[in-house]
Motif scaffolding. Structure first.
Motif, short mmCIF file in Angstrom:
data_model
loop_
_atom_site.label_atom_id
_atom_site.label_comp_id
_atom_site.label_asym_id
_atom_site.label_seq_id
_atom_site.Cartn_x
_atom_site.Cartn_y
_atom_site.Cartn_z
N ALA A 29 0.82 -1.22 0.00
CA ALA A 29 0.00 0.00 0.00
C ALA A 29 0.85 1.27 0.00
N TYR A 30 2.17 1.11 0.19
CA TYR A 30 3.03 2.28 0.35
C TYR A 30 3.91 2.56 -0.86
N ARG A 31 3.79 1.78 -1.91
CA ARG A 31 4.57 2.01 -3.12
C ARG A 31 4.17 3.34 -3.76
N GLY A 32 5.16 4.03 -4.29
CA GLY A 32 4.90 5.31 -4.92
C GLY A 32 4.10 5.18 -6.20
N GLU A 41 8.41 1.44 -8.75
CA GLU A 41 8.32 2.63 -7.89
C GLU A 41 9.37 3.66 -8.28
N HIS A 94 7.78 10.88 -2.84
CA HIS A 94 6.33 10.72 -2.66
C HIS A 94 5.61 12.05 -2.92
N ASP A 99 1.67 11.57 -4.11
CA ASP A 99 1.09 10.48 -3.33
C ASP A 99 0.33 11.03 -2.12
N LYS A 103 1.13 7.12 2.05
CA LYS A 103 2.20 6.42 1.34
C LYS A 103 3.58 6.89 1.81
N SER A 104 3.64 8.10 2.34
CA SER A 104 4.91 8.65 2.84
C SER A 104 5.18 8.27 4.29
#
Length: 124
Positions: A29-32, A41, A94, A99, A103-104
């Motif tokens: 869920a945190y990929r750029g 990413e 990010h 984003d 995500k950051s």
């Protein structure tokens, strides 16, 4: 303060090894941007593929140094500084791609934990 710093070393060290060695090719869920893996990413950020491997090497080496630093404290400060610089760059990337804040959050959290380590090891 020493125990807090050591906890931060363990959390960052294990966390980075997890992301770069076990989850490199996995969607999170945190990929750029809309990236499905680490290489995508870096592409989403407009960075060349080689930069992914350079950053990965620096993060993995620094993660091992933080963990080794539990026994050899001299390696901790340089490793924490490298990680802090890379995490500041991750937060900037990010922001660059627009984003959402969530995500950051991992990069920002590791940046803060690195700051704690740096403060705990900074020469008086």
């Amino acid at each position: 303060m020493e125990i807090l710093v050591q906890i931060c070393q363990i959390v960052i060290g294990c966390g980075l090894l997890n992301v770069w060695l076990l989850r490199f090719n996995k969607r999170t869920a945190y990929r750029g941007g809309t990236a499905a893996n680490m290489l995508e990413e870096f592409t989403a950020y407009g960075l060349p593929a080689w930069s992914c491997y350079l950053v990965g090497f620096l993060k993995v080496a620094s993660a091992f140094a933080l963990l080794a630093g539990l026994l050899y404290p001299a390696v901790v400060l340089p490793a924490a500084i490298i990680i802090a610089v890379l995490m500041a760059g991750a937060v900037a990337m990010h922001l660059k791609v627009g984003d959402p804040f969530m995500k950051s959050l991992p990069a920002l959290s590791v940046l803060v934990l690195s700051g704690i380590i740096i403060a705990g090891h900074w020469p008086a």
